[in-house]
Design a protein around this motif. Structure first.
Motif, PDB file in Angstrom:
ATOM      1  N   PRO A   1      25.061  29.709  43.399  1.00 28.04           N
ATOM      2  CA  PRO A   1      24.513  30.808  43.184  1.00 28.04           C
ATOM      3  C   PRO A   1      25.704  30.800  44.948  1.00 28.04           C
ATOM      4  O   PRO A   1      26.117  32.217  45.538  1.00 28.04           O
ATOM      5  CB  PRO A   1      23.597  31.321  43.156  1.00 28.04           C
TER       6      PRO A   1
ATOM      7  N   ASN B   1      27.793  29.752  46.262  1.00 25.92           N
ATOM      8  CA  ASN B   1      29.203  30.415  46.831  1.00 25.92           C
ATOM      9  C   ASN B   1      29.937  31.322  46.354  1.00 25.92           C
ATOM     10  O   ASN B   1      30.031  31.775  44.994  1.00 25.92           O
ATOM     11  CB  ASN B   1      30.171  28.643  45.258  1.00 25.92           C
ATOM     12  N   PRO B   2      30.707  32.141  47.463  1.00 29.34           N
ATOM     13  CA  PRO B   2      31.134  33.852  47.080  1.00 29.34           C
ATOM     14  C   PRO B   2      32.121  33.565  45.220  1.00 29.34           C
ATOM     15  O   PRO B   2      32.114  34.540  45.514  1.00 29.34           O
ATOM     16  CB  PRO B   2      31.809  33.337  48.627  1.00 29.34           C
ATOM     17  N   PHE B   3      33.044  32.451  45.358  1.00 31.90           N
ATOM     18  CA  PHE B   3      33.448  32.698  44.128  1.00 31.90           C
ATOM     19  C   PHE B   3      33.076  32.258  42.935  1.00 31.90           C
ATOM     20  O   PHE B   3      33.711  31.706  41.995  1.00 31.90           O
ATOM     21  CB  PHE B   3      34.631  31.891  44.400  1.00 31.90           C
TER      22      PHE B   3
ATOM     23  N   ASN C   1      30.708  33.784  40.656  1.00 31.95           N
ATOM     24  CA  ASN C   1      31.502  34.628  39.503  1.00 31.95           C
ATOM     25  C   ASN C   1      32.942  35.073  38.575  1.00 31.95           C
ATOM     26  O   ASN C   1      33.015  34.831  38.414  1.00 31.95           O
ATOM     27  CB  ASN C   1      31.088  36.079  39.758  1.00 31.95           C
ATOM     28  N   ASP C   2      34.066  34.596  40.092  1.00 31.67           N
ATOM     29  CA  ASP C   2      35.428  33.804  39.628  1.00 31.67           C
ATOM     30  C   ASP C   2      35.389  32.955  38.723  1.00 31.67           C
ATOM     31  O   ASP C   2      36.351  32.855  37.975  1.00 31.67           O
ATOM     32  CB  ASP C   2      35.440  34.356  40.615  1.00 31.67           C
TER      33      ASP C   2
ATOM     34  N   GLY D   1      30.863  44.376  34.944  1.00 27.74           N
ATOM     35  CA  GLY D   1      30.595  44.861  36.762  1.00 27.74           C
ATOM     36  C   GLY D   1      29.090  44.029  36.877  1.00 27.74           C
ATOM     37  O   GLY D   1      28.682  43.414  36.809  1.00 27.74           O
ATOM     38  N   GLY D   2      29.289  43.606  38.635  1.00 25.07           N
ATOM     39  CA  GLY D   2      28.283  43.441  39.403  1.00 25.07           C
ATOM     40  C   GLY D   2      28.238  42.627  38.720  1.00 25.07           C
ATOM     41  O   GLY D   2      29.130  41.653  38.723  1.00 25.07           O
TER      42      GLY D   2
ATOM     43  N   LEU E   1      33.780  43.576  39.521  1.00 23.42           N
ATOM     44  CA  LEU E   1      32.698  42.491  39.521  1.00 23.42           C
ATOM     45  C   LEU E   1      32.120  41.978  41.414  1.00 23.42           C
ATOM     46  O   LEU E   1      32.888  41.990  41.829  1.00 23.42           O
ATOM     47  CB  LEU E   1      33.712  41.049  39.335  1.00 23.42           C
ATOM     48  N   LEU E   2      30.584  41.691  41.152  1.00 16.86           N
ATOM     49  CA  LEU E   2      30.348  41.509  42.575  1.00 16.86           C
ATOM     50  C   LEU E   2      30.077  39.538  42.863  1.00 16.86           C
ATOM     51  O   LEU E   2      29.656  39.333  41.875  1.00 16.86           O
ATOM     52  CB  LEU E   2      29.260  42.564  43.057  1.00 16.86           C
ATOM     53  N   ARG E   3      30.043  39.322  44.303  1.00 18.24           N
ATOM     54  CA  ARG E   3      29.711  38.095  44.487  1.00 18.24           C
ATOM     55  C   ARG E   3      28.292  37.878  44.521  1.00 18.24           C
ATOM     56  O   ARG E   3      27.700  38.874  44.463  1.00 18.24           O
ATOM     57  CB  ARG E   3      29.811  37.628  46.045  1.00 18.24           C
ATOM     58  N   PRO E   4      27.628  37.363  44.591  1.00 24.03           N
ATOM     59  CA  PRO E   4      25.971  36.331  44.331  1.00 24.03           C
ATOM     60  C   PRO E   4      25.642  37.232  45.441  1.00 24.03           C
ATOM     61  O   PRO E   4      26.488  37.556  46.560  1.00 24.03           O
ATOM     62  CB  PRO E   4      26.071  35.323  44.061  1.00 24.03           C
TER      63      PRO E   4
ATOM     64  N   THR F   1      26.633  37.189  49.609  1.00 22.07           N
ATOM     65  CA  THR F   1      27.640  36.720  50.495  1.00 22.07           C
ATOM     66  C   THR F   1      28.024  37.872  51.044  1.00 22.07           C
ATOM     67  O   THR F   1      28.622  39.418  50.809  1.00 22.07           O
ATOM     68  CB  THR F   1      28.404  36.475  49.090  1.00 22.07           C
TER      69      THR F   1
ATOM     70  N   GLN G   1      32.536  37.131  55.414  1.00 23.96           N
ATOM     71  CA  GLN G   1      33.757  35.384  55.310  1.00 23.96           C
ATOM     72  C   GLN G   1      34.616  35.406  54.584  1.00 23.96           C
ATOM     73  O   GLN G   1      36.119  34.389  54.865  1.00 23.96           O
ATOM     74  CB  GLN G   1      32.127  34.520  54.047  1.00 23.96           C
TER      75      GLN G   1
ATOM     76  N   GLN H   1      32.522  26.948  54.091  1.00 28.87           N
ATOM     77  CA  GLN H   1      32.799  28.191  53.359  1.00 28.87           C
ATOM     78  C   GLN H   1      34.781  27.351  52.793  1.00 28.87           C
ATOM     79  O   GLN H   1      35.806  27.773  52.286  1.00 28.87           O
ATOM     80  CB  GLN H   1      32.965  28.901  53.761  1.00 28.87           C
TER      81      GLN H   1
ATOM     82  N   LEU I   1      34.584  25.254  49.843  1.00 23.94           N
ATOM     83  CA  LEU I   1      33.847  26.248  49.098  1.00 23.94           C
ATOM     84  C   LEU I   1      35.567  27.015  48.375  1.00 23.94           C
ATOM     85  O   LEU I   1      35.800  27.228  46.798  1.00 23.94           O
ATOM     86  CB  LEU I   1      32.591  27.019  49.400  1.00 23.94           C
ATOM     87  N   GLN I   2      36.010  27.156  49.209  1.00 19.81           N
ATOM     88  CA  GLN I   2      37.567  28.268  49.040  1.00 19.81           C
ATOM     89  C   GLN I   2      37.972  27.975  48.248  1.00 19.81           C
ATOM     90  O   GLN I   2      38.581  28.013  47.364  1.00 19.81           O
ATOM     91  CB  GLN I   2      37.801  29.558  49.631  1.00 19.81           C
TER      92      GLN I   2
ATOM     93  N   SER J   1      36.201  38.810  42.325  1.00 22.52           N
ATOM     94  CA  SER J   1      35.078  39.528  42.886  1.00 22.52           C
ATOM     95  C   SER J   1      34.696  39.780  44.060  1.00 22.52           C
ATOM     96  O   SER J   1      35.665  39.459  45.161  1.00 22.52           O
ATOM     97  CB  SER J   1      34.087  37.927  42.946  1.00 22.52           C
TER      98      SER J   1
END
Lengths: 217, 275
Positions: free
Chosen positions: A124, A126-128, A130-131, A142-143, B82-85, B88, B92, B111, B114-115, B169
């Protein structure tokens, strides 16, 4: 008719050197999204492990032994079940073979047709994350909510029984809500894959000109 | 390339300075002192920077990207993005876009890794299903649009369409009270971060951890309006959208997440102090 179907589903090509996966299956040739792959065993009966995978006693931690059962509800596979998975769900567009190691390991060689989803990208933090779940077939509601009913079947592997990366990836997917019956653990990983002389792939860009199969001397 | 982009930026921000009036000075990359606007009302300054440039191609122009795009097309907005965890940050996102555009040299290596790994994984997974190559993250989408010189309106439609369909997201801090992605604040943040990066190139590095402000005991009240995102509110009061967690923390009792703003909601905005 049936014979033709069986031949295409179970390609038995007799290698000149004579090595086979099993008595019934010589090798596996398949096409995924226009790219052709072959999985076979090395024809060199003297081939030995070398370099990274010849080591026996990596120090724990971090190289600790993993259980046969990664998580309750997650099936553990051997090589032939991985091959069945490739012929079934993966070829039918319902699955993905996931190499959970970091890119520098993936670049050195992986199971043909595997996709590199490093275990750190499923956490979790990792910002990505959910992608990636969406790319795995989860439908975003959503969310942070997902419908996993069309999510891909996954076979997850890493360097093998001495590495915890697959298990970390499996735990992260479980925490994200991924259905456990869609998750499979190839515990042997690259260690066992290479020990059995099975084909290892490398991205074309990093492949040296010389052949990579067999022993060097 | 970077020098040229920064030069563009300095010129555009300089024009914005003339618009807003009050001067402050920093040295441009060419060594000439350049008049810039005051930081007293950062929201106005950033809006001016991006609005002033809008007539000549919007944020893309402000960031020195080539402007050659057509008109934006109206696109319907889908469901909740779609949101990020959790946790976040928006900063960034701006850092990643600027890095993609070569306007920021050093990002947080973790970061960046990770990207890179995530984009690779998503592209490879999409490839399994024969999906064509396209940017697979919010950052990639915005960076490509800016590189193409697209207008701010086009970028807004593009991002909201992709986010509404759940294709990319977004950080919760960028979601408005009406469920849209606040691209205006994201693009203003880009201009501001690019300025900061340009200044950092000319000055010894500061350590943000040592100077990051914290919430003081005094506070003000802000009434949430349609179109407000937490990032926009942080930008308005603090001049830095990355500080929105301070507002979130101060309103924990009534605000469960950065994307949970309601119109008419009263937010406590702590006055900042240096630690």
């Amino acid at each position: 008719m049936v014979g033709i179907v069986v031949l295409t589903l179970v390609p038995i090509s007799v290698l000149a050197e004579g090595n086979r996966l099993t008595e019934l299956l010589g090798d596996l040739q398949f096409t995924l999204n226009g790219q052709a792959f072959t999985i076979a065993r090395s024809p060199d009966p003297e081939a030995r492990l070398s370099d990274d995978f010849a080591k026996t006693s990596r120090i724990c931690p971090p190289f600790c032994l993993q259980p046969m059962q990664a998580l309750p509800g997650v099936t553990t596979l051997g090589e032939m079940e991985v091959i069945d998975f490739i012929r079934g769900p993966l070829s039918e567009g319902r699955g993905a073979l996931i190499d959970a190691r970091l890119p520098e390991w993936f670049e050195k060689g992986s199971i043909p047709s595997a996709v590199n989803v490093p275990f750190t990208t499923l956490a979790p933090e990792n910002p990505f994350r959910n992608d990636i779940l969406v790319a795995l077939g989860a439908r975003p509601l959503g969310g942070g909510a997902f419908d996993f009913s069309n999510a891909l079947d996954l076979v997850i592997f890493c360097n093998g029984a001495w590495s915890d990366q697959s298990v970390r990836a499996l735990r992260a997917l479980q925490a994200a809500g991924y259905p456990l019956d869609r998750l499979h653990y190839y515990r042997g990983g690259m260690q066992d894959w290479l020990m059995l002389g099975l084909t290892s792939s490398r991205p074309a860009s990093s492949r040296p000109a010389a052949a990579t199969q067999g022993s060097d001397g | 390339m970077i020098r040229l982009a920064l030069l563009y930026l300095v010129v555009v921000v300089g024009i914005a300075a003339v618009i807003t009036g009050v001067p402050w000075v920093f040295r441009g990359p060419e060594g000439e002192p350049v008049q810039l606007s005051d930081a007293a009302d950062p929201m106005a300054r950033l809006r001016a920077a991006s609005d002033g440039a809008a007539a000549r191609g919007g944020t893309a122009n402000a960031l020195g990207m080539v402007a050659n795009a057509g008109e934006s097309k109206p696109v319907g907005v889908g469901a909740i993005p779609l949101l990020r965890p959790d946790a976040t940050g928006v900063e960034q996102t701006t850092a990643a876009i600027l890095q993609d555009l070569a306007l920021l040299r050093d990002g947080d290596p973790e970061q960046v890794a990770l990207q890179r790994m995530s984009s690779g994984a998503i592209a490879a997974l999409n490839g399994l299903r024969g999906q064509t190559a396209r940017p697979v993250t919010l950052e990639g989408l915005v960076a490509q649009a800016l590189r193409e010189g697209q207008t701010d309106a086009y970028i807004d439609a593009l991002v909201n369409e992709a986010a509404g369909r759940g294709e990319v997201s977004v950080p919760a801090g960028l979601v408005t009270a009406s469920g849209k992605v606040d691209t205006a604040v994201l693009l203003a943040g880009l201009v501001s971060a690019a300025q900061a990066a340009a200044r950092a190139d000319l000055q010894p590095a500061r350590h943000p951890a040592l100077t990051a402000p914290v919430a003081g005991t005094e506070s003000r009240i802000h009434l949430v309006q349609e179109g407000d995102s937490l990032g926009a509110i942080a930008l308005k009061f603090y001049g830095n959208m990355a500080l929105y967690p301070i507002i979130l923390e101060a309103n924990r009792a009534t605000l469960s997440g950065p994307d949970r703003l309601r119109r008419g909601q009263e937010l406590r905005i702590p006055v900042l102090k240096q630690p």
